[in-house]
Design a protein around this motif. Structure first.
Motif, PDB file in Angstrom:
ATOM      1  N   THR A 180     -37.005 -41.667 -12.474  1.00 42.01           N
ATOM      2  CA  THR A 180     -36.854 -41.428 -14.002  1.00 42.01           C
ATOM      3  C   THR A 180     -35.709 -40.377 -14.198  1.00 42.01           C
ATOM      4  OG1 THR A 180     -39.493 -42.066 -13.904  1.00 42.01           O
ATOM      5  CG2 THR A 180     -38.460 -40.480 -15.764  1.00 42.01           C
ATOM      6  N   ASN A 181     -35.688 -39.215 -13.468  1.00 38.83           N
ATOM      7  CA  ASN A 181     -34.639 -38.412 -13.777  1.00 38.83           C
ATOM      8  C   ASN A 181     -33.119 -38.968 -13.789  1.00 38.83           C
ATOM      9  OD1 ASN A 181     -36.719 -36.386 -14.222  1.00 38.83           O
ATOM     10  ND2 ASN A 181     -36.609 -35.546 -12.184  1.00 38.83           N
ATOM     11  N   ARG A 182     -33.053 -39.690 -12.644  1.00 36.93           N
ATOM     12  CA  ARG A 182     -31.716 -40.424 -12.391  1.00 36.93           C
ATOM     13  C   ARG A 182     -31.659 -41.221 -13.601  1.00 36.93           C
ATOM     14  NH1 ARG A 182     -31.571 -43.684  -7.291  1.00 36.93           N
ATOM     15  NH2 ARG A 182     -31.926 -41.559  -6.392  1.00 36.93           N
ATOM     16  N   ILE A 183     -32.312 -42.064 -14.014  1.00 34.33           N
ATOM     17  CA  ILE A 183     -32.311 -42.783 -15.413  1.00 34.33           C
ATOM     18  C   ILE A 183     -31.930 -42.135 -16.712  1.00 34.33           C
ATOM     19  CG2 ILE A 183     -33.441 -44.520 -17.068  1.00 34.33           C
ATOM     20  CD1 ILE A 183     -34.930 -45.677 -14.375  1.00 34.33           C
ATOM     21  N   ILE A 184     -32.658 -40.885 -16.765  1.00 35.06           N
ATOM     22  CA  ILE A 184     -32.320 -39.986 -17.905  1.00 35.06           C
ATOM     23  C   ILE A 184     -31.115 -39.484 -17.970  1.00 35.06           C
ATOM     24  CG2 ILE A 184     -33.067 -37.870 -19.108  1.00 35.06           C
ATOM     25  CD1 ILE A 184     -35.938 -38.583 -18.081  1.00 35.06           C
ATOM     26  N   HIS A 185     -30.527 -39.174 -16.554  1.00 41.48           N
ATOM     27  CA  HIS A 185     -29.062 -38.596 -16.467  1.00 41.48           C
ATOM     28  C   HIS A 185     -28.228 -39.617 -16.934  1.00 41.48           C
ATOM     29  CE1 HIS A 185     -25.649 -37.397 -14.215  1.00 41.48           C
ATOM     30  NE2 HIS A 185     -25.898 -36.224 -14.487  1.00 41.48           N
ATOM     31  N   ASP A 186     -28.545 -40.955 -16.415  1.00 39.92           N
ATOM     32  CA  ASP A 186     -27.419 -42.156 -16.747  1.00 39.92           C
ATOM     33  C   ASP A 186     -27.303 -42.289 -18.390  1.00 39.92           C
ATOM     34  OD1 ASP A 186     -26.992 -42.320 -14.015  1.00 39.92           O
ATOM     35  OD2 ASP A 186     -28.069 -43.901 -13.753  1.00 39.92           O
ATOM     36  N   ILE A 187     -28.616 -42.307 -18.851  1.00 38.53           N
ATOM     37  CA  ILE A 187     -28.586 -42.446 -20.372  1.00 38.53           C
ATOM     38  C   ILE A 187     -28.061 -41.370 -20.996  1.00 38.53           C
ATOM     39  CG2 ILE A 187     -30.190 -42.401 -22.290  1.00 38.53           C
ATOM     40  CD1 ILE A 187     -32.353 -43.800 -20.363  1.00 38.53           C
ATOM     41  N   LEU A 188     -28.135 -40.247 -20.645  1.00 38.31           N
ATOM     42  CA  LEU A 188     -27.503 -39.024 -21.349  1.00 38.31           C
ATOM     43  C   LEU A 188     -25.899 -39.434 -21.276  1.00 38.31           C
ATOM     44  CD1 LEU A 188     -29.686 -35.909 -20.467  1.00 38.31           C
ATOM     45  CD2 LEU A 188     -29.375 -37.065 -22.607  1.00 38.31           C
ATOM     46  N   ASN A 189     -25.493 -39.590 -20.023  1.00 38.02           N
ATOM     47  CA  ASN A 189     -24.230 -39.839 -20.206  1.00 38.02           C
ATOM     48  C   ASN A 189     -23.498 -40.914 -20.680  1.00 38.02           C
ATOM     49  OD1 ASN A 189     -23.695 -37.846 -17.863  1.00 38.02           O
ATOM     50  ND2 ASN A 189     -23.891 -39.291 -16.215  1.00 38.02           N
ATOM     51  N   LYS A 190     -24.111 -42.000 -20.859  1.00 33.55           N
ATOM     52  CA  LYS A 190     -23.820 -43.172 -21.555  1.00 33.55           C
ATOM     53  C   LYS A 190     -23.783 -42.747 -23.106  1.00 33.55           C
ATOM     54  CE  LYS A 190     -25.495 -46.734 -18.675  1.00 33.55           C
ATOM     55  NZ  LYS A 190     -26.598 -47.974 -18.549  1.00 33.55           N
ATOM     56  N   ILE A 191     -24.979 -42.018 -23.542  1.00 32.28           N
ATOM     57  CA  ILE A 191     -24.730 -41.494 -25.030  1.00 32.28           C
ATOM     58  C   ILE A 191     -23.656 -40.544 -25.347  1.00 32.28           C
ATOM     59  CG2 ILE A 191     -25.953 -39.793 -26.531  1.00 32.28           C
ATOM     60  CD1 ILE A 191     -28.716 -40.631 -25.314  1.00 32.28           C
ATOM     61  N   ALA A 192     -23.055 -39.571 -24.359  1.00 33.90           N
ATOM     62  CA  ALA A 192     -22.003 -38.978 -24.784  1.00 33.90           C
ATOM     63  C   ALA A 192     -20.867 -39.926 -24.731  1.00 33.90           C
ATOM     64  CB  ALA A 192     -21.899 -38.054 -23.680  1.00 33.90           C
ATOM     65  N   HIS A 193     -20.766 -40.934 -23.891  1.00 30.27           N
ATOM     66  CA  HIS A 193     -19.517 -41.828 -23.931  1.00 30.27           C
ATOM     67  C   HIS A 193     -19.674 -42.645 -25.291  1.00 30.27           C
ATOM     68  CE1 HIS A 193     -16.399 -44.524 -22.919  1.00 30.27           C
ATOM     69  NE2 HIS A 193     -17.366 -45.494 -22.970  1.00 30.27           N
ATOM     70  N   PHE A 194     -20.649 -42.849 -25.654  1.00 29.52           N
ATOM     71  CA  PHE A 194     -20.944 -43.837 -26.794  1.00 29.52           C
ATOM     72  C   PHE A 194     -20.600 -42.895 -28.172  1.00 29.52           C
ATOM     73  CE2 PHE A 194     -23.794 -45.317 -30.167  1.00 29.52           C
ATOM     74  CZ  PHE A 194     -23.453 -46.689 -30.532  1.00 29.52           C
ATOM     75  N   ARG A 195     -20.989 -41.561 -28.060  1.00 33.42           N
ATOM     76  CA  ARG A 195     -20.518 -40.925 -29.137  1.00 33.42           C
ATOM     77  C   ARG A 195     -19.123 -40.632 -29.484  1.00 33.42           C
ATOM     78  NH1 ARG A 195     -24.955 -35.880 -28.370  1.00 33.42           N
ATOM     79  NH2 ARG A 195     -26.831 -37.103 -29.701  1.00 33.42           N
ATOM     80  N   GLU A 196     -18.516 -40.734 -28.298  1.00 37.61           N
ATOM     81  CA  GLU A 196     -17.021 -40.688 -28.403  1.00 37.61           C
ATOM     82  C   GLU A 196     -16.424 -42.209 -28.965  1.00 37.61           C
ATOM     83  OE1 GLU A 196     -15.405 -39.940 -24.434  1.00 37.61           O
ATOM     84  OE2 GLU A 196     -16.310 -37.920 -24.524  1.00 37.61           O
ATOM     85  N   ILE A 197     -16.933 -43.157 -28.656  1.00 37.83           N
ATOM     86  CA  ILE A 197     -16.527 -44.331 -29.273  1.00 37.83           C
ATOM     87  C   ILE A 197     -16.712 -44.344 -30.491  1.00 37.83           C
ATOM     88  CG2 ILE A 197     -16.987 -46.778 -29.336  1.00 37.83           C
ATOM     89  CD1 ILE A 197     -17.675 -46.480 -26.276  1.00 37.83           C
ATOM     90  N   ILE A 198     -18.110 -43.857 -30.940  1.00 38.71           N
ATOM     91  CA  ILE A 198     -18.465 -44.036 -32.558  1.00 38.71           C
ATOM     92  C   ILE A 198     -17.572 -43.187 -33.185  1.00 38.71           C
ATOM     93  CG2 ILE A 198     -20.215 -43.229 -33.966  1.00 38.71           C
ATOM     94  CD1 ILE A 198     -20.885 -45.812 -32.830  1.00 38.71           C
TER      95      ILE A 198
END
Length: 583
Positions: A97-115
């Protein structure tokens, strides 16, 4: 959010109606449209949040159920590396679960840059109405650019960080010195007032040295390149906003009760301020600066009270104005964009007014007395109202035909009759306390109250005015006196409500009461109350669902419902994290 979420505003964008309209009506239409869109999007956003939370709870319940079934199938006797199978499985789930949460947070940061990149490239996206709090624009032509409007949308509580870093070193040293002197004066006054003695000089000097050292560290510390560039950028934004506001003759003010900032034209403010003065007839324009005259009048009156032993030496020293420290009050207006036509609320800055010490003194004397003897008819907040309604329902008084009623008094502070209010103040104190309050006679209190009300002048738009009706809204004693006056006005209403076992409560100039009588009877009572006093005029609301303070009170088939109420203009504002506040 679903992909079509951003298409919401295109359905409600009748652009073909706008070109023929080129006056303040267009401003109103655009503002209403943005408000509707923002509220609609916020509502949809909350619905999606609630749906996601519900789904998460559902998954959690499924997980717990599956875990119980798994535990029942495999007893704790089965072990792997001296760890039970169940504990090993739980540890694996936590790690995964912690690994998935960490991956999600990284994707969110990348997604925000795209936005952010898409936002910079797309002109249509920049024009889209968002859900974040925004500055209210009440002018036909707004000269501010998008980045300047975004800066204003940070709100009135936002503090620009590292402001002192852009000043010269000698200016910072002067600021540190002034800050230390100000802190020293305040600490000295507090110790003297509460300990009834002078603080030790050596201790005060040592304390001020420590404060100066801390301030010097804060003001003189070098900034990183990023922080320095940010400070410069925001400083340039503020200068640009000020320059454009002066050139276009705009006024930027805090919205009354709604939060956020409001941009309006100076001519519109002047027109509404003139209308307010004409409607209330509470102010008299003067042809001269009345400050010296007010100082003389107040000082002479206090000298007489001291000579006749009406005031002690300590009280006299506290109340007498210091010509070097007092200033003429100044008046300004805060807009009410949640009301039709955006009326203005007058606010008086009285921090250094001539009668401010007398106002503070009287408020300390009298407010505790009022709070004690009127607590049964006073609502302190929304929670107090809810408790009162719950008792009302528990005692069987809430019925299907019960009506909730609210009314508020127009311009209470401004329309307060001065001489009558002073007389009612004396009657109130004599009834509940006697002829003296903490050694001060009622007659003396009335004389001091008269000074507060009648030695009240201010400056507005480079003109001098004297208030001839009511009291200054910025003085603490004005609130207490208004409460006492309203307590006298509402006596017959309170007696009537008590005889019928109904609720009646007031919060300053807002009143809530219940009734099981026909609506025609209630309306007639309110119309009659409108004529009880020429200065007191009411605006009321009657129904099975009414807002009061921050509570929406409703009922259905005799069952009470309460919920949080937000005014139409209220913005979901919180202090931005980037603000220079203590963390």
């Amino acid at each position: 959010l679903p992909p079509n979420f951003d298409q919401f505003e295109k359905i409600t964008a009748p652009g073909f109606y706008w070109p023929p309209i080129a006056d303040c009506t267009l401003v109103l239409i655009k503002r209403k449209r943005r408000t509707i869109l923002k509220q609609g999007k916020r509502t949809l956003l909350n619905i999606f949040y609630a749906a996601y939370e519900y789904k998460i709870e559902e998954y959690e319940q499924q997980y717990q159920q599956s875990l119980k079934e798994f535990q029942s199938r495999f007893p704790n006797t089965i072990q792997i590396n001296e760890i039970s199978l169940i504990d090993a499985f739980k540890a694996y789930i936590v790690l995964h679960t912690n690994r998935i949460i960490h991956d999600i947070l990284n994707k969110i940061a990348h997604f925000r840059e795209i936005i952010a990149q898409r936002y910079q490239r797309s002109s249509s996206t920049k024009k889209m109405v968002g859900v974040s709090p925004e500055v209210t624009i009440d002018v036909l032509h707004c000269p501010f650019k998008a980045d300047e409007l975004s800066y204003l949308s940070l709100g009135e509580s936002y503090i620009r960080p590292n402001q002192s870093a852009l000043r010269r070193e000698e200016h910072r040293e002067t600021q540190i010195k002034n800050e230390v002197e100000d802190i020293r004066e305040k600490v000295h006054r507090q110790i003297k007032n509460y300990c009834q003695r002078e603080p030790p000089k050596a201790m005060m000097d040592h304390y001020c040295e420590l404060v100066g050292s801390r301030l010097r560290q804060r003001f003189m510390a070098p900034l990183s390149y990023v922080d320095f560039m940010r400070a410069q950028r925001e400083f340039r934004l503020v200068k640009s906003i000020r320059r454009k506001a002066r050139k276009a003759k705009l006024i930027i003010r805090v919205c009354d009760k709604g939060g956020g900032l409001h941009i309006g034209s100076k001519s519109d403010y002047e027109r509404k301020a003139a209308k307010y003065r004409e409607d209330t007839k509470a102010y008299q324009e003067l042809s001269y600066n009345p400050l010296k005259e007010m100082i003389t009048n107040v000082t002479n009156a206090l000298n007489v009270m001291k000579q006749t032993k009406e005031l002690t030496n300590d009280n006299y020293s506290r109340l007498v104005p210091n010509p070097e420290h007092v200033k003429l009050s100044y008046k300004y207006y805060n807009p009410k964009p949640h009301k039709k036509g955006t009326p203005l609320r007058p606010i008086m800055n009285t921090i250094k007014a001539v009668a401010r010490p007398i106002s503070d003194f009287l408020d300390e004397l009298i407010r505790p007395i009022y709070d004690e003897y009127n607590k049964d008819n006073t609502f302190t907040d929304g929670v107090d109202l809810i408790k009162c309604l719950e008792n009302y329902a528990a005692n069987g008084h809430l019925k299907p035909e019960t009506l909730f009623c609210t009314f508020d008094i127009n311009n209470l502070y401004t329309m307060l009759p001065q001489d009558e209010a002073i007389r009612i103040l004396g009657d109130f104190l004599r009834q509940h306390v006697g002829e003296r309050v903490k050694g001060v006679s009622i007659a003396t209190i009335q004389k001091l109250a008269e000074l507060v009300l009648k030695e009240n002048a201010f400056i507005y738009d480079n003109k001098f005015y004297k208030q001839i009706i009511g009291g200054a809204m910025g003085l603490p004693f004005t609130l207490t006196l208004a409460n006492i006056f309203m307590g006298h006005w509402e006596k017959r209403w309170v007696r009537r409500q008590q005889s019928k076992k109904e609720i009646y409560g007031r919060y300053i100039d807002d009143v809530f009461f219940t009734s099981n009588e026909p609506i025609e009877t209630i309306q007639q009572l309110l119309k009659d109350a409108n004529g009880w006093h020429p200065n007191i005029k009411l605006e009321w609301n009657i129904g099975h669902s009414v807002p009061f303070l921050d509570v929406l009170v409703s009922k259905n088939n005799g069952i009470l419902y309460t919920s949080v109420y937000h005014k139409p203009s209220a913005e979901p504002y919180v202090v931005p994290f980037i603000s220079d506040h203590p963390r």
